[in-house]
Design a protein around this motif. Structure first.
Motif, PDB file in Angstrom:
ATOM      1  N   MET A 324       0.831  -1.250  -0.180  1.00  0.00           N
ATOM      2  CA  MET A 324       0.104  -0.178   0.034  1.00  0.00           C
ATOM      3  C   MET A 324       0.943   1.218  -0.006  1.00  0.00           C
ATOM      4  O   MET A 324       1.907   1.237   0.317  1.00  0.00           O
ATOM      5  CB  MET A 324      -0.808   0.143   1.356  1.00  0.00           C
ATOM      6  CG  MET A 324      -1.695  -1.126   1.371  1.00  0.00           C
ATOM      7  SD  MET A 324      -2.875  -0.964   2.841  1.00  0.00           S
ATOM      8  CE  MET A 324      -1.567  -0.941   4.039  1.00  0.00           C
ATOM      9  N   LYS A 325       0.213   2.313  -0.374  1.00  0.00           N
ATOM     10  CA  LYS A 325       0.947   3.767  -0.327  1.00  0.00           C
ATOM     11  C   LYS A 325       0.218   4.453   0.520  1.00  0.00           C
ATOM     12  O   LYS A 325      -1.235   4.443   0.674  1.00  0.00           O
ATOM     13  CB  LYS A 325       1.053   3.981  -1.706  1.00  0.00           C
ATOM     14  CG  LYS A 325       2.003   3.357  -2.418  1.00  0.00           C
ATOM     15  CD  LYS A 325       2.170   4.381  -3.746  1.00  0.00           C
ATOM     16  CE  LYS A 325       3.109   3.095  -4.745  1.00  0.00           C
ATOM     17  NZ  LYS A 325       3.504   3.926  -6.079  1.00  0.00           N
ATOM     18  N   TYR A 326       0.684   5.560   0.955  1.00  0.00           N
ATOM     19  CA  TYR A 326       0.135   6.476   1.910  1.00  0.00           C
ATOM     20  C   TYR A 326      -0.979   7.416   1.219  1.00  0.00           C
ATOM     21  O   TYR A 326      -0.755   7.625   0.176  1.00  0.00           O
ATOM     22  CB  TYR A 326       0.997   7.647   2.377  1.00  0.00           C
ATOM     23  CG  TYR A 326       0.519   8.730   3.017  1.00  0.00           C
ATOM     24  CD1 TYR A 326      -0.077   8.612   4.412  1.00  0.00           C
ATOM     25  CD2 TYR A 326       0.125  10.019   2.432  1.00  0.00           C
ATOM     26  CE1 TYR A 326      -0.581   9.642   5.115  1.00  0.00           C
ATOM     27  CE2 TYR A 326      -0.319  11.101   3.069  1.00  0.00           C
ATOM     28  CZ  TYR A 326      -0.943  10.888   4.288  1.00  0.00           C
ATOM     29  OH  TYR A 326      -1.411  12.120   4.832  1.00  0.00           O
ATOM     30  N   LEU A 330      -6.547   6.508   3.785  1.00  0.00           N
ATOM     31  CA  LEU A 330      -6.359   5.308   4.471  1.00  0.00           C
ATOM     32  C   LEU A 330      -5.846   5.857   5.862  1.00  0.00           C
ATOM     33  O   LEU A 330      -6.252   4.923   6.950  1.00  0.00           O
ATOM     34  CB  LEU A 330      -4.998   4.943   3.864  1.00  0.00           C
ATOM     35  CG  LEU A 330      -4.084   3.767   4.684  1.00  0.00           C
ATOM     36  CD1 LEU A 330      -4.835   2.760   4.394  1.00  0.00           C
ATOM     37  CD2 LEU A 330      -2.671   3.738   4.197  1.00  0.00           C
ATOM     38  N   CYS A 331      -5.683   6.902   6.309  1.00  0.00           N
ATOM     39  CA  CYS A 331      -5.168   7.483   7.782  1.00  0.00           C
ATOM     40  C   CYS A 331      -6.209   8.174   8.300  1.00  0.00           C
ATOM     41  O   CYS A 331      -5.963   8.578   9.481  1.00  0.00           O
ATOM     42  CB  CYS A 331      -3.866   8.264   7.804  1.00  0.00           C
ATOM     43  SG  CYS A 331      -2.252   7.324   6.783  1.00  0.00           S
ATOM     44  N   CYS A 335      -7.036   5.004  14.962  1.00  0.00           N
ATOM     45  CA  CYS A 335      -6.446   4.097  15.218  1.00  0.00           C
ATOM     46  C   CYS A 335      -6.648   3.157  16.361  1.00  0.00           C
ATOM     47  O   CYS A 335      -6.640   3.510  17.429  1.00  0.00           O
ATOM     48  CB  CYS A 335      -4.810   4.479  15.471  1.00  0.00           C
ATOM     49  SG  CYS A 335      -3.417   3.455  15.299  1.00  0.00           S
ATOM     50  N   SER A 365       3.966  10.184   6.308  1.00  0.00           N
ATOM     51  CA  SER A 365       4.410   8.775   6.776  1.00  0.00           C
ATOM     52  C   SER A 365       5.592   8.873   7.647  1.00  0.00           C
ATOM     53  O   SER A 365       6.430  10.022   7.508  1.00  0.00           O
ATOM     54  CB  SER A 365       4.885   7.678   5.585  1.00  0.00           C
ATOM     55  OG  SER A 365       3.445   7.560   4.918  1.00  0.00           O
ATOM     56  N   LEU A 397       3.020   3.934   7.273  1.00  0.00           N
ATOM     57  CA  LEU A 397       2.146   4.794   6.497  1.00  0.00           C
ATOM     58  C   LEU A 397       1.429   6.152   6.928  1.00  0.00           C
ATOM     59  O   LEU A 397       1.490   7.034   6.438  1.00  0.00           O
ATOM     60  CB  LEU A 397       1.212   3.692   5.579  1.00  0.00           C
ATOM     61  CG  LEU A 397       1.865   2.825   4.735  1.00  0.00           C
ATOM     62  CD1 LEU A 397       0.814   1.759   4.198  1.00  0.00           C
ATOM     63  CD2 LEU A 397       2.821   3.467   3.654  1.00  0.00           C
ATOM     64  N   CYS A 398       0.866   5.660   7.984  1.00  0.00           N
ATOM     65  CA  CYS A 398       0.180   6.853   8.881  1.00  0.00           C
ATOM     66  C   CYS A 398       1.046   7.127  10.096  1.00  0.00           C
ATOM     67  O   CYS A 398       1.261   6.259  10.925  1.00  0.00           O
ATOM     68  CB  CYS A 398      -1.296   6.448   9.038  1.00  0.00           C
ATOM     69  SG  CYS A 398      -2.181   5.673   7.688  1.00  0.00           S
ATOM     70  N   THR A 423       6.603  -2.245   5.444  1.00  0.00           N
ATOM     71  CA  THR A 423       5.528  -1.468   5.283  1.00  0.00           C
ATOM     72  C   THR A 423       4.470  -1.795   6.322  1.00  0.00           C
ATOM     73  O   THR A 423       4.113  -2.817   6.384  1.00  0.00           O
ATOM     74  CB  THR A 423       4.917  -1.350   3.880  1.00  0.00           C
ATOM     75  OG1 THR A 423       6.061  -1.134   2.847  1.00  0.00           O
ATOM     76  CG2 THR A 423       3.885  -0.242   3.627  1.00  0.00           C
ATOM     77  N   GLY A 425       0.768  -0.583   7.876  1.00  0.00           N
ATOM     78  CA  GLY A 425      -0.631   0.160   7.716  1.00  0.00           C
ATOM     79  C   GLY A 425      -1.242   0.161   8.988  1.00  0.00           C
ATOM     80  O   GLY A 425      -0.951  -0.493   9.909  1.00  0.00           O
ATOM     81  N   HIS A 428      -2.049  -3.240  10.394  1.00  0.00           N
ATOM     82  CA  HIS A 428      -1.081  -4.002  10.972  1.00  0.00           C
ATOM     83  C   HIS A 428      -0.872  -3.766  12.426  1.00  0.00           C
ATOM     84  O   HIS A 428      -1.351  -2.981  12.993  1.00  0.00           O
ATOM     85  CB  HIS A 428       0.129  -3.835  10.084  1.00  0.00           C
ATOM     86  CG  HIS A 428       0.040  -4.403   8.832  1.00  0.00           C
ATOM     87  ND1 HIS A 428       0.658  -3.447   7.726  1.00  0.00           N
ATOM     88  CD2 HIS A 428      -0.140  -5.412   8.310  1.00  0.00           C
ATOM     89  CE1 HIS A 428       0.344  -4.129   6.788  1.00  0.00           C
ATOM     90  NE2 HIS A 428       0.041  -5.311   6.851  1.00  0.00           N
TER      91      HIS A 428
END
Length: 449
Positions: A324-326, A330-331, A335, A365, A397-398, A423, A425, A428
């Motif tokens: 994945m990418k930022y 996504l963020c 959390c 990130s 990523l976040c 990586t 995210g 995880h």
């Protein structure tokens, strides 16, 4: 006040009477006798301490750049071993006597880590202005010895606004240009045909801790073909340790890398795009092997490359998912931890515990370097080794999910990308390291998910 003792009938004719001094202190004139021997040794001790103090070497003070003209010396980042300052460019120009070459060996390096060394880095050049770049370095993995082609070398360090680490310390020395010992190799190759090989070939294994860079230069309207005759370099699925890298152009640049090779199968023949190639061989500080010998030939640009098989490396096909990418979406979610230790272990590509050495925020990130405590599941994550210390690079990523801090230890579970970088995210699991988790993780290591 000096007092000579009176005669003593118990003394023999060969016994000398010591001279006695009285030291009187204060108004009461309290006096204590001291023999001449006591005074002598006290004075001697004071003189010795003064001599040792004067001879004790002072820690060198490293400034930003300079001209170094001694036959050997130290090069260090500004303020080393303290944290190097941000937003600086420091240039050291090394010059040794004519007829010698410069050998540079890193003793320590700790700069902000990045796959391409785009932020904080050290560049090393053969020569001063306009010289060939021998390499760009960052992170904590020490490169092998670097050797100039002439009597000049330039070291340049750049740092951006966000710094992390203690910088670097290196030693340089003058050497004979044609010495073929355990540390010296590489150079300029500009004849129509030729060969290059690892140090000690074929008598014995190549040495540990070596970097060799060969620059091949053909006439402007020709290209270069390289064929490996024999090849045996420490095997690793991702060529993370000992390896050979080939680059199009006049310098080491990951964006121009043709291939990265290791193992015991000779790579397929390689053709350059233009009239220059750089071949870099690197061995780390552990296992070694036979090494290699290769031959190069200049070819006309119209040389038919279809007769050559495609370039391959020893890296096998992988079934890793596309990382994945930022993104802001996504963020956005809050959390929170999801699932158990076991379910996260099975769904993660790599699992390890480690201490965060460096951490910098870029584009939302966090890019971190982690010193590994225990590795439970490797899963393709690239590991650098310096002596007994292992480290890896991880991208959160976040930046606030999960929130990590430099100097703290964590359990990391995530996914490795195609470059071997971990990586992580929001889905995880990352949690503070707890010794009680070790037994459970060791148990999961032996089970099949």
């Amino acid at each position: 006040m000096r007092i000579s003792p009176g005669p003593d009938s118990r003394q023999g004719p060969w016994t000398a009477s010591p001279t006695v001094f009285l030291y009187c202190h204060g108004a009461t004139a309290s006096c204590q006798p001291h023999t001449m021997r006591t005074i002598f040794f006290s004075t001697w001790a004071l003189l010795l301490l003064s001599s040792v103090s004067a001879q004790t070497p002072q820690r060198p003070s490293f400034t930003c750049g300079g001209n170094l003209t001694e036959e050997s010396g130290l090069v260090g980042s500004q303020g080393y071993p303290g944290v190097y300052p941000p937003n600086t460019k420091c240039v050291w120009r090394i010059t040794v006597p004519i007829g010698r070459v410069v050998v540079l060996s890193f003793r320590f390096i700790d700069l902000e880590s990045d796959n391409l060394c785009r932020y904080d880095y050290v560049d090393v050049y053969s020569g001063h202005a306009g010289g060939q770049r021998l390499g760009r370095f960052c992170g904590t993995a020490r490169p092998g010895a670097l050797v100039s082609t002439g009597n000049k070398m330039m070291v340049q360090m750049m740092s951006d606004a966000n710094t992390a680490g203690s910088g670097f310390l290196a030693v340089y020395s003058a050497a004979h240009p044609h010495q073929r010992g355990e540390l010296y190799c590489g150079g300029l190759l500009d004849k129509p045909t030729g060969s290059f090989k690892t140090p000690n070939w074929p008598e014995k294994d190549y040495p540990a801790g070596v970097t060799c860079s060969w620059r091949i230069v053909a006439p402007k309207h020709q290209i270069i073909e390289v064929r490996f005759e024999k090849f045996d370099v420490e095997r690793d699925n991702y060529c993370r340790y000992d390896h050979v890298s080939i680059f199009n152009g006049p310098e080491i640049n990951d964006a121009r890398r043709i291939g990265k090779f290791c193992g015991d199968s000779p790579p397929s023949p390689v053709l350059s795009e233009g009239n220059q190639l750089v071949i870099q061989f690197l061995s780390d500080l552990s296992l070694t092997a036979d090494g290699f010998i290769a031959h190069y030939t200049f070819r006309p640009k119209k040389y038919i490359s279809s007769t050559l098989p495609p370039v391959t490396t020893t890296q096998p096909p992988t079934t890793r998912a596309i990382p994945m990418k930022y993104s802001a979406a996504l963020c956005q979610p809050k959390c929170k931890k999801r699932g158990s230790l076991e379910t996260n272990y099975c769904s993660s590509n790599f699992v390890l515990t480690g201490t965060v050495i460096t951490a910098s925020v870029r584009g939302g990130s966090v890019f971190a370097t982690v010193s590994i405590l225990n590795l439970y599941k490797e899963g393709g994550v690239a590991i650098q080794q310096a002596g007994k210390t292992m480290s890896t690079k991880i991208t959160i990523l976040c930046r606030k999910c999960p929130l990590i801090r430099r100097g703290m230890s964590y359990l990391f579970m995530g996914q490795a990308d195609e470059d071997g970088r971990g990586t992580i995210g929001p889905q995880h699991l990352v949690t503070a390291f707890k010794t009680r988790n070790q037994k459970e993780l060791s148990g999961l290591k032996t089970q099949h998910c």
